[in-house]
Design an enzyme around this catalytic site. Structure first.
Site, short mmCIF file in Angstrom:
data_model
loop_
_atom_site.label_atom_id
_atom_site.label_comp_id
_atom_site.label_asym_id
_atom_site.label_seq_id
_atom_site.Cartn_x
_atom_site.Cartn_y
_atom_site.Cartn_z
N GLN A 12 32.14 56.82 125.34
CA GLN A 12 32.19 57.09 126.78
C GLN A 12 33.59 57.51 127.24
O GLN A 12 33.75 58.50 127.96
CB GLN A 12 31.74 55.85 127.56
CG GLN A 12 30.29 55.46 127.32
CD GLN A 12 29.87 54.33 128.23
OE1 GLN A 12 29.56 54.53 129.40
NE2 GLN A 12 29.87 53.11 127.70
N TYR A 58 34.05 49.17 117.77
CA TYR A 58 32.72 48.64 117.45
C TYR A 58 32.30 47.82 118.66
O TYR A 58 32.85 46.76 118.92
CB TYR A 58 32.82 47.76 116.20
CG TYR A 58 31.50 47.23 115.68
CD1 TYR A 58 30.95 47.73 114.49
CD2 TYR A 58 30.80 46.22 116.34
CE1 TYR A 58 29.75 47.24 114.00
CE2 TYR A 58 29.60 45.73 115.86
CZ TYR A 58 29.08 46.25 114.68
OH TYR A 58 27.89 45.76 114.20
N THR A 98 39.38 44.82 125.88
CA THR A 98 38.23 44.32 126.63
C THR A 98 38.47 42.96 127.27
O THR A 98 39.31 42.18 126.79
CB THR A 98 37.02 44.22 125.68
OG1 THR A 98 35.92 43.62 126.34
CG2 THR A 98 37.35 43.36 124.46
N ASP A 99 37.70 42.67 128.31
CA ASP A 99 37.70 41.34 128.92
C ASP A 99 37.12 40.28 128.01
O ASP A 99 37.30 39.08 128.24
CB ASP A 99 36.89 41.37 130.23
CG ASP A 99 35.43 41.73 129.99
OD1 ASP A 99 34.57 40.84 130.14
OD2 ASP A 99 35.14 42.90 129.67
N TYR A 122 32.80 39.93 118.47
CA TYR A 122 33.33 41.14 119.11
C TYR A 122 34.66 40.84 119.79
O TYR A 122 35.67 41.52 119.54
CB TYR A 122 32.32 41.68 120.11
CG TYR A 122 32.89 42.74 121.03
CD1 TYR A 122 33.23 44.00 120.54
CD2 TYR A 122 33.11 42.49 122.38
CE1 TYR A 122 33.76 44.98 121.37
CE2 TYR A 122 33.63 43.46 123.22
CZ TYR A 122 33.96 44.70 122.71
OH TYR A 122 34.51 45.65 123.54
#
Length: 283
Positions: A12, A58, A98-99, A122
């Site tokens: 994205q 990922y 990322t959060d 993750y």
């Protein structure tokens, strides 16, 4: 900007970077397989770019629980190798995170120096990647973001539009709170930051960037339906009623003042960005 190398081609954020910097070099799996970090280092050495952005990851949060080795290679080992190579060559490097590096406790926005505590593989691998980038010794920026959406790929907006057209009633989690963030806004922030870093070797660090106002998944869905001309009944449910292999953070609020102070980048209104994404999907 000239001489930009972007890891990621079909994701994205990478696709939105391409709209801003069409002349950048975009490395997909054919050019550099992130499960082989040495390939990433070799590509950087062979192209000698002016700057590097890692927009690849990922992101299959649930699958990562059982595919831990691949998640580790892509999210931790590869970005660390990219950062070490960039440090060796004196190239500024920006990595998107990322959060999910946080445990999601409390109800206050997390600042960059808040204690981390990922709930699953993750988040753990993304945190390891952050640490590897920071330890590499070069000029770097880490950009943590949340709830990414766009007109491309698999994301919540596209899923809700499909389900909203198929069903009269949807149950959607309403106790996870965060800032939906358009991939286009992340791309613009990343390009602004890496351009500033290229001009000034002292720039960089760890930053948070997310859309505002904070909302729940149910609230996000309702706005998606409203803008899409859909009207299913939305029933809010707690996370415990929607079990998944990987635990999700309840509190994904990010404190984003540092990126405004250091780079003049404000939090975007995700509702305006969502309007643009839905217009693109409708077209």
């Amino acid at each position: 900007m000239d001489g930009l190398l972007v890891f990621g081609k079909t994701g994205q954020v990478a696709r939105e970077i391409e709209r801003i910097v069409p002349d950048a070099v975009f490395a997909g799996r054919d050019e550099a397989d992130l499960t082989r970090p040495a390939d990433c280092a070799e590509l950087i050495r062979s192209t000698r770019p002016a700057a590097v952005i890692n927009a690849a990851a990922y992101t299959a949060v649930d699958k990562a629980e059982t595919d831990q080795e691949t998640a580790r290679l892509v999210n931790a080992d590869a970005p660390a190798e990219m950062a070490r190579t960039c440090a060796e060559l004196g190239i500024p490097f920006l990595h998107i995170s990322t959060d999910y590096v946080f445990d999601g406790s409390g109800d206050m926005p997390r600042a960059e120096d808040a204690e981390t505590g990922p709930l699953g593989v993750y988040g753990q691998t993304k945190l390891s990647g952050e640490r590897g980038v920071a330890a590499a010794g070069g000029q770097f920026a880490i950009l943590r973001t949340s709830w990414v959406f766009s007109a491309h790929g698999n994301n919540f907006v596209k899923t809700m539009r499909r389900l909203g057209a198929e069903r009269d009633r949807l149950t959607i989690v309403d106790d996870q709170i965060g800032g939906p963030t358009a991939a286009a806004d992340i791309a613009a922030a990343a390009v602004t930051m890496i351009a500033a870093m290229t001009r000034d070797p002292s720039r960089g660090g760890l930053y948070h960037f997310a859309g505002h106002p904070d909302t729940s998944w149910a609230g996000f869905a309702q706005e998606i339906f409203a803008l899409s001309g859909l009207s299913p009944e939305v029933v809010g449910i707690p996370t415990e009623d929607y079990p998944t292999p990987a635990r999700r953070p309840l509190n994904s609020r990010l404190h984003c003042a540092a990126i405004t102070h250091d780079f003049g980048i404000d939090r975007p209104d995700w509702r305006a960005s969502l309007e643009r994404v839905i217009k693109e999907l409708d077209e």
